[in-house]
Design an enzyme around this catalytic site. Structure first.
Site, PDB file in Angstrom:
ATOM      1  N   ARG A  52      11.158   4.349   4.271  1.00 34.23           N
ATOM      2  CA  ARG A  52      10.674   3.341   5.230  1.00 34.23           C
ATOM      3  C   ARG A  52      11.895   2.571   5.712  1.00 34.23           C
ATOM      4  O   ARG A  52      12.695   2.069   4.906  1.00 34.23           O
ATOM      5  CB  ARG A  52       9.681   2.391   4.575  1.00 34.23           C
ATOM      6  CG  ARG A  52       9.381   1.192   5.474  1.00 34.23           C
ATOM      7  CD  ARG A  52       8.215   0.386   5.017  1.00 34.23           C
ATOM      8  NE  ARG A  52       6.966   1.051   5.313  1.00 34.23           N
ATOM      9  CZ  ARG A  52       5.771   0.483   5.224  1.00 34.23           C
ATOM     10  NH1 ARG A  52       5.670  -0.770   4.848  1.00 34.23           N
ATOM     11  NH2 ARG A  52       4.668   1.148   5.512  1.00 34.23           N
ATOM     12  N   LYS A  97      26.431  -5.031  -1.130  1.00 32.37           N
ATOM     13  CA  LYS A  97      27.902  -5.051  -1.218  1.00 32.37           C
ATOM     14  C   LYS A  97      28.548  -4.483   0.031  1.00 32.37           C
ATOM     15  O   LYS A  97      29.744  -4.218   0.052  1.00 32.37           O
ATOM     16  CB  LYS A  97      28.358  -4.238  -2.432  1.00 32.37           C
ATOM     17  CG  LYS A  97      27.833  -4.758  -3.749  1.00 32.37           C
ATOM     18  CD  LYS A  97      28.349  -3.884  -4.890  1.00 32.37           C
ATOM     19  CE  LYS A  97      27.697  -4.287  -6.200  1.00 32.37           C
ATOM     20  NZ  LYS A  97      27.992  -3.310  -7.261  1.00 32.37           N
ATOM     21  N   ARG A 112       0.807  -1.207   0.000  1.00 31.81           N
ATOM     22  CA  ARG A 112       0.000   0.000   0.000  1.00 31.81           C
ATOM     23  C   ARG A 112       0.845   1.264   0.000  1.00 31.81           C
ATOM     24  O   ARG A 112       0.688   2.141  -0.842  1.00 31.81           O
ATOM     25  CB  ARG A 112      -0.907   0.056   1.238  1.00 31.81           C
ATOM     26  CG  ARG A 112      -2.235  -0.635   1.092  1.00 31.81           C
ATOM     27  CD  ARG A 112      -2.677  -1.139   2.453  1.00 31.81           C
ATOM     28  NE  ARG A 112      -1.737  -2.146   2.872  1.00 31.81           N
ATOM     29  CZ  ARG A 112      -1.823  -3.424   2.531  1.00 31.81           C
ATOM     30  NH1 ARG A 112      -2.841  -3.844   1.859  1.00 31.81           N
ATOM     31  NH2 ARG A 112      -0.894  -4.293   2.873  1.00 31.81           N
ATOM     32  N   THR A 113       1.719   1.384   0.989  1.00 30.23           N
ATOM     33  CA  THR A 113       2.364   2.678   1.206  1.00 30.23           C
ATOM     34  C   THR A 113       3.241   3.074   0.019  1.00 30.23           C
ATOM     35  O   THR A 113       3.184   4.209  -0.447  1.00 30.23           O
ATOM     36  CB  THR A 113       3.168   2.641   2.520  1.00 30.23           C
ATOM     37  OG1 THR A 113       2.313   2.164   3.551  1.00 30.23           O
ATOM     38  CG2 THR A 113       3.684   4.011   2.883  1.00 30.23           C
ATOM     39  N   HIS A 150       4.204   6.216  11.833  1.00 26.21           N
ATOM     40  CA  HIS A 150       3.814   6.036  10.424  1.00 26.21           C
ATOM     41  C   HIS A 150       2.822   7.172  10.152  1.00 26.21           C
ATOM     42  O   HIS A 150       1.606   6.964  10.091  1.00 26.21           O
ATOM     43  CB  HIS A 150       3.181   4.657  10.256  1.00 26.21           C
ATOM     44  CG  HIS A 150       2.946   4.232   8.835  1.00 26.21           C
ATOM     45  ND1 HIS A 150       3.070   5.080   7.749  1.00 26.21           N
ATOM     46  CD2 HIS A 150       2.596   3.029   8.315  1.00 26.21           C
ATOM     47  CE1 HIS A 150       2.802   4.413   6.645  1.00 26.21           C
ATOM     48  NE2 HIS A 150       2.514   3.169   6.952  1.00 26.21           N
TER      49      HIS A 150
HETATM   50  C1  NCD Z   1       1.621  -1.110   8.230  1.00 24.60           C
HETATM   51  C2  NCD Z   1       3.097  -0.869   8.277  1.00 24.60           C
HETATM   52  O1  NCD Z   1       3.857  -1.351   7.450  1.00 24.60           O
HETATM   53  O2  NCD Z   1       3.448  -0.126   9.165  1.00 24.60           O
HETATM   54  N1  NCD Z   1       1.047  -1.177   6.986  1.00 24.60           N
HETATM   55  C3  NCD Z   1       0.852  -0.044   6.256  1.00 24.60           C
HETATM   56  O3  NCD Z   1       1.747   0.708   6.017  1.00 24.60           O
HETATM   57  N2  NCD Z   1      -0.391   0.207   5.823  1.00 24.60           N
HETATM   58  C4  NCD Z   1       1.127  -2.080   9.203  1.00 24.60           C
HETATM   59  C5  NCD Z   1       1.708  -3.460   9.217  1.00 24.60           C
HETATM   60  O4  NCD Z   1       2.787  -3.734   8.730  1.00 24.60           O
HETATM   61  O5  NCD Z   1       1.029  -4.305   9.805  1.00 24.60           O
END
Ligand code: NCD
Length: 320
Positions: A121, A99, A71-72, A149
């Protein structure tokens, strides 16, 4: 707080008090309102079939995801493209991390290519702040460790406001693996700031010791915690962030903490269900609940990710 964010109230694009989005915590209440207001204005604009935006034309957004994402990452990419930006996606699997290059060297090299924003991320606590202090462009946190998040909390807030009219006085139950959830972290901060009443429901082993906000009630069973909830936000068990000894089997977990129609009924007839995804069906949530169009906001959350991330990028990425 106003009952609704009226599109167009916050016209001044220089209103954000921050240069990066590393979390909800550094945002002012006005920042949160500006972002939500801008997101709903963009959502309304995008309903028009003629919608084409070139607000970020000529800009390059760099996605740097050290953890998996459906999703993100795609949501940031689509949001950037909807604003006319180009997107470059750094790929961990084919990168020089393999590497032996350090995280900092990777970031400094990517920064030397002068992207207009970095969407990050990373599994390290506070990685976005570390990067923000070392690069020349805005850094947008797409999830770090179990800490924050922020775009998820913003899109969740937008979805709750659309469904229930306001966050003020809204009873939100955040249920499941709260201890390892950055979604819960950012939501607890945003929701309490905006006047919602937040409670967390978690097994003792997944209950955090310290919470990032005050005034949050804790429950260890859904039976005790769900009555009176307007929103029931389910969380995935984040097995990758814990020792295997912390949880029972999937079936035993579902038996005690899975959201079934009968348990949802405890919250009351108007309660709506949310989940940030990815869902583990039959572990934290039953199919009948996840797929009930009258109760589940799950795909609306995903849809709202686009205007929310557009608003974030539009407000942070400055014209050259
Ligand atoms: C979450 C995440 O990766 O923090 N998902 C998201 O970004 N919608 C939640 C999860 O990993 O369960």
């Amino acid at each position: 707080m106003d009952r609704f964010f009226i599109a167009g109230v916050y016209k001044d694009m220089s209103l954000l008090s921050v240069g990066h989005l590393t979390g909800i915590a550094p945002l002012s209440d006005t920042d949160i309102r500006v972002l939500l207001d801008r997101a709903s204005a963009l959502k309304a604009e995008m309903k028009s079939p003629e919608f084409i935006s070139d607000r970020l034309r000529g800009k390059i957004i760099l996605n740097v995801f050290y953890e998996d994402s459906t999703r993100t990452r795609n949501s940031f990419e689509i949001a950037a493209k909807r604003l006319g930006a180009e997107v470059v996606t750094w790929d961990k699997g084919t990168s020089s991390t393999k590497k032996g290059e350090t995280f900092l060297d990777t970031i400094l090299n990517l920064n030397a290519m002068a992207p207009d924003a970095i969407v990050l991320r990373h599994s390290d606590y506070g990685a976005p702040d570390f990067v923000a202090g070392r690069v020349d462009c805005p850094v947008i946190n797409a999830g770090d460790s179990w800490r924050e998040h922020p775009t998820q909390a913003l899109l969740d807030a937008m979805t709750m406001i659309e469904a229930k009219g306001s966050l003020e006085g809204l009873n939100v139950a955040i249920c499941g693996d709260v201890a390892h959830s950055r979604v819960a972290g950012s939501n607890m901060i945003l929701l309490t700031r905006m006047g919602a009443k937040v409670r967390i429901i978690a097994p003792p082993s997944l209950m955090p010791e310290n919470l990032p906000a005050t005034g949050i009630e804790r429950f260890t069973t859904l039976e005790d915690g769900l009555p009176g909830a307007d929103i029931v936000m389910m969380l995935r068990i984040q097995k990758e962030r814990m020792e295997s000894s912390e949880i029972p089997s999937d079936a035993a977990y579902f038996n005690q903490y899975g959201l079934t129609p009968a348990r949802l009924a405890l919250a009351g007839p108007g309660a709506l269900v949310m989940h940030p995804g990815p869902m583990n069906r039959g572990v934290e949530i039953a199919d009948e609940v996840a797929d009930d169009p009258a109760r589940s906001l799950i795909l609306k959350q995903v849809a709202n990710g686009i205007p929310v991330r557009m608003a974030v990028m539009e407000l942070l990425v400055k014209p050259r």
